[in-house]
Design a protein around this motif. Sequence first.
Motif, PDB file in Angstrom:
ATOM      1  N   GLN A  26      10.709   1.355 -20.066  1.00 28.91           N
ATOM      2  CA  GLN A  26      10.855   2.296 -18.993  1.00 28.91           C
ATOM      3  C   GLN A  26      11.979   1.164 -18.279  1.00 28.91           C
ATOM      4  OE1 GLN A  26      10.931   5.807 -17.772  1.00 28.91           O
ATOM      5  NE2 GLN A  26      10.835   6.120 -19.796  1.00 28.91           N
ATOM      6  N   VAL A  27      12.803   0.973 -17.682  1.00 22.00           N
ATOM      7  CA  VAL A  27      13.968   0.149 -16.358  1.00 22.00           C
ATOM      8  C   VAL A  27      13.322   0.651 -15.639  1.00 22.00           C
ATOM      9  CG1 VAL A  27      16.512  -0.011 -15.611  1.00 22.00           C
ATOM     10  CG2 VAL A  27      15.363   0.199 -18.397  1.00 22.00           C
ATOM     11  N   CYS A  28      12.956  -0.364 -14.250  1.00 18.86           N
ATOM     12  CA  CYS A  28      13.109  -0.069 -12.965  1.00 18.86           C
ATOM     13  C   CYS A  28      13.853  -0.676 -12.403  1.00 18.86           C
ATOM     14  CB  CYS A  28      11.434  -0.414 -12.574  1.00 18.86           C
ATOM     15  SG  CYS A  28       9.948  -0.275 -14.006  1.00 18.86           S
ATOM     16  N   LEU A  29      14.726  -0.127 -11.122  1.00 23.69           N
ATOM     17  CA  LEU A  29      15.459  -0.286 -10.810  1.00 23.69           C
ATOM     18  C   LEU A  29      15.108  -0.151  -9.186  1.00 23.69           C
ATOM     19  CD1 LEU A  29      18.541   0.886 -11.196  1.00 23.69           C
ATOM     20  CD2 LEU A  29      18.456  -0.984 -11.148  1.00 23.69           C
ATOM     21  N   ASN A  30      14.767  -1.563  -8.328  1.00 24.21           N
ATOM     22  CA  ASN A  30      14.811  -1.709  -7.303  1.00 24.21           C
ATOM     23  C   ASN A  30      15.444  -1.957  -6.249  1.00 24.21           C
ATOM     24  OD1 ASN A  30      12.121  -0.092  -6.601  1.00 24.21           O
ATOM     25  ND2 ASN A  30      11.408  -1.778  -8.771  1.00 24.21           N
ATOM     26  N   GLY A  31      15.872  -1.803  -5.008  1.00 31.27           N
ATOM     27  CA  GLY A  31      16.390  -2.778  -3.985  1.00 31.27           C
ATOM     28  C   GLY A  31      16.108  -2.203  -2.209  1.00 31.27           C
ATOM     29  N   PRO A  32      16.310  -3.527  -1.740  1.00 35.22           N
ATOM     30  CA  PRO A  32      15.957  -2.383   0.052  1.00 35.22           C
ATOM     31  C   PRO A  32      15.968  -1.006   0.051  1.00 35.22           C
ATOM     32  CG  PRO A  32      17.440  -4.548  -0.079  1.00 35.22           C
ATOM     33  CD  PRO A  32      17.494  -3.917  -2.332  1.00 35.22           C
ATOM     34  N   ASN A  33      15.458  -0.519   0.781  1.00 33.76           N
ATOM     35  CA  ASN A  33      15.644   0.886   1.150  1.00 33.76           C
ATOM     36  C   ASN A  33      15.913   2.060   0.379  1.00 33.76           C
ATOM     37  OD1 ASN A  33      15.404  -0.187   4.352  1.00 33.76           O
ATOM     38  ND2 ASN A  33      17.385  -0.874   4.015  1.00 33.76           N
ATOM     39  N   MET A  34      15.471   1.722  -0.834  1.00 33.40           N
ATOM     40  CA  MET A  34      16.422   2.380  -1.904  1.00 33.40           C
ATOM     41  C   MET A  34      14.562   2.939  -2.321  1.00 33.40           C
ATOM     42  SD  MET A  34      19.125   3.128  -1.844  1.00 33.40           S
ATOM     43  CE  MET A  34      19.680   3.778  -3.567  1.00 33.40           C
ATOM     44  N   LEU A  66      23.042   3.561  -7.832  1.00 32.40           N
ATOM     45  CA  LEU A  66      23.697   1.974  -7.267  1.00 32.40           C
ATOM     46  C   LEU A  66      24.884   2.705  -6.905  1.00 32.40           C
ATOM     47  CD1 LEU A  66      24.721   1.002 -11.013  1.00 32.40           C
ATOM     48  CD2 LEU A  66      23.198  -0.355  -9.016  1.00 32.40           C
ATOM     49  N   THR A  67      25.430   3.744  -6.075  1.00 32.37           N
ATOM     50  CA  THR A  67      26.301   4.362  -5.932  1.00 32.37           C
ATOM     51  C   THR A  67      26.113   4.532  -4.007  1.00 32.37           C
ATOM     52  OG1 THR A  67      27.655   5.369  -7.294  1.00 32.37           O
ATOM     53  CG2 THR A  67      28.088   6.573  -5.254  1.00 32.37           C
ATOM     54  N   GLY A  68      24.286   5.083  -4.235  1.00 32.12           N
ATOM     55  CA  GLY A  68      24.414   5.293  -3.405  1.00 32.12           C
ATOM     56  C   GLY A  68      24.052   3.628  -2.304  1.00 32.12           C
ATOM     57  N   TYR A  69      23.239   3.254  -3.277  1.00 33.10           N
ATOM     58  CA  TYR A  69      23.122   1.469  -2.237  1.00 33.10           C
ATOM     59  C   TYR A  69      23.631   0.668  -2.317  1.00 33.10           C
ATOM     60  CZ  TYR A  69      20.982  -2.542  -2.039  1.00 33.10           C
ATOM     61  OH  TYR A  69      20.610  -4.179  -1.938  1.00 33.10           O
ATOM     62  N   LEU A  70      24.964   0.589  -3.664  1.00 31.56           N
ATOM     63  CA  LEU A  70      26.365  -0.069  -2.414  1.00 31.56           C
ATOM     64  C   LEU A  70      27.561   0.439  -1.787  1.00 31.56           C
ATOM     65  CD1 LEU A  70      26.644  -1.784  -6.415  1.00 31.56           C
ATOM     66  CD2 LEU A  70      26.097  -2.901  -4.142  1.00 31.56           C
ATOM     67  N   GLY A  71      27.429   1.624  -1.562  1.00 31.98           N
ATOM     68  CA  GLY A  71      28.332   2.841  -0.783  1.00 31.98           C
ATOM     69  C   GLY A  71      29.573   2.286  -0.712  1.00 31.98           C
ATOM     70  N   GLU A  72      30.587   2.021  -0.021  1.00 34.25           N
ATOM     71  CA  GLU A  72      32.114   1.692   0.046  1.00 34.25           C
ATOM     72  C   GLU A  72      32.894   2.836  -0.525  1.00 34.25           C
ATOM     73  OE1 GLU A  72      33.401  -1.455  -1.952  1.00 34.25           O
ATOM     74  OE2 GLU A  72      32.233  -3.048  -0.129  1.00 34.25           O
ATOM     75  N   GLY A  73      32.133   4.132  -0.663  1.00 35.35           N
ATOM     76  CA  GLY A  73      32.957   5.569  -0.773  1.00 35.35           C
ATOM     77  C   GLY A  73      33.341   5.171  -2.650  1.00 35.35           C
ATOM     78  N   LYS A  74      33.061   4.392  -3.740  1.00 36.94           N
ATOM     79  CA  LYS A  74      32.878   4.050  -4.638  1.00 36.94           C
ATOM     80  C   LYS A  74      32.113   4.320  -5.761  1.00 36.94           C
ATOM     81  CE  LYS A  74      36.184   0.113  -3.677  1.00 36.94           C
ATOM     82  NZ  LYS A  74      36.361  -1.283  -4.298  1.00 36.94           N
ATOM     83  N   LEU A 114      24.432  -6.960  -4.467  1.00 30.89           N
ATOM     84  CA  LEU A 114      23.443  -7.256  -5.540  1.00 30.89           C
ATOM     85  C   LEU A 114      22.244  -7.938  -6.015  1.00 30.89           C
ATOM     86  CD1 LEU A 114      26.573  -6.411  -8.844  1.00 30.89           C
ATOM     87  CD2 LEU A 114      24.236  -5.203  -7.723  1.00 30.89           C
ATOM     88  N   VAL A 115      22.532  -8.296  -5.278  1.00 31.66           N
ATOM     89  CA  VAL A 115      21.604 -10.253  -5.501  1.00 31.66           C
ATOM     90  C   VAL A 115      20.070  -9.737  -5.581  1.00 31.66           C
ATOM     91  CG1 VAL A 115      22.771 -11.880  -5.361  1.00 31.66           C
ATOM     92  CG2 VAL A 115      21.741 -11.402  -3.078  1.00 31.66           C
ATOM     93  N   LEU A 116      20.170  -8.604  -4.095  1.00 29.35           N
ATOM     94  CA  LEU A 116      18.907  -8.111  -4.213  1.00 29.35           C
ATOM     95  C   LEU A 116      18.194  -6.649  -4.541  1.00 29.35           C
ATOM     96  CD1 LEU A 116      19.368  -7.980  -0.752  1.00 29.35           C
ATOM     97  CD2 LEU A 116      18.312  -9.725  -1.647  1.00 29.35           C
ATOM     98  N   VAL A 117      18.694  -6.674  -5.594  1.00 29.70           N
ATOM     99  CA  VAL A 117      18.821  -5.785  -6.623  1.00 29.70           C
ATOM    100  C   VAL A 117      17.754  -6.268  -7.984  1.00 29.70           C
ATOM    101  CG1 VAL A 117      19.635  -4.368  -8.400  1.00 29.70           C
ATOM    102  CG2 VAL A 117      20.439  -3.985  -6.431  1.00 29.70           C
TER     103      VAL A 117
END
Length: 322
Positions: free
Chosen positions: A109-117, A154-162, A98-101
Amino acid sequence: MDVKSLVQDRAAALVLGVGAAALGLGLGYRFLRRSEELVRVGVVSQLLLHPLKSGRAVSLSLAECLPMGLKFGHMQDRHWLVVTDDGHMVTGRQQPSLVLVSLTCEGGQVCLNGPNMEELRFPVKQPDNNITDCRVFGSDIQGRDCGEEASRWLTGYLGEGKTFRLVHFEPQMKARRSTEIEPLFPQCEVAYPDVGPVMLLSEASVKDLSSRLEKDVTVDRFRPNIVISGCEAFEEDSWEEIQIGSVRLQRVMSCGRCIFTTVDPKTGIINRKEPLETLKSYRKCKPSEKHIYKSAPLFGQLLTVKKTGILQVGDVVYKIRR
């Protein structure tokens, strides 16, 4: 509010302040001089705002300092939160990446960015979305759900099936009371911070810690709002009240540190050991304070806002001596 507006507001406030000071010369001025003294202790070197709890910091040249923390435009410190599907908070302790988001705001507008997203944009204000009941460190608080696209991102970025969701604290919502979180704190309100609205740390304290480690650490690992240069290591521990520009801040307690300090802010990898173990070796609390901090080492200071205003990088920091 943009940078130009903030600077203009500050200039206007200074002009008004000069006029008020002139009217107050004489007995009032002499009384103030007897009752308190401003002692220069440092300079503001960085202002860091964390719109998303556990997310990447936004470095600012100036910011509003309000009772609930730093604000710049639509961005307010720790006013967005990742939660599970049932409303429990998710932080970098459980999800280090999460520290990379990065969450920023631009043009409403809210802008969300993260690695490989891919970047995701959505409106800051979504009044038709559901309000979610959330749990933050055992306290109940609400948040406006930011929608299905943000959840999928967020679900795609964090994964874990949750399933993860993003919520936003809005002004009309009931805030958490600091005294319910930590009885030592005076009465103030916060959105999603751990305890208090403002955290301060000096560059010298970080440098001192780095000198004891195999690998240097940077100030952003410790997630302060105000970074101070020009003082000795841990000198900030003794500043009971400070003034920066027109802003007055009151020290309440030290910041007890946890496993989150072992997350590298550049990689999002947690090592679960350093620098926490080194901090524990020399930054423990006094025996009389163990009921407050337990085994947590102390690093940085938690503050409340006594007087609001504009903070700017380069501002001189004064401690109040009475």
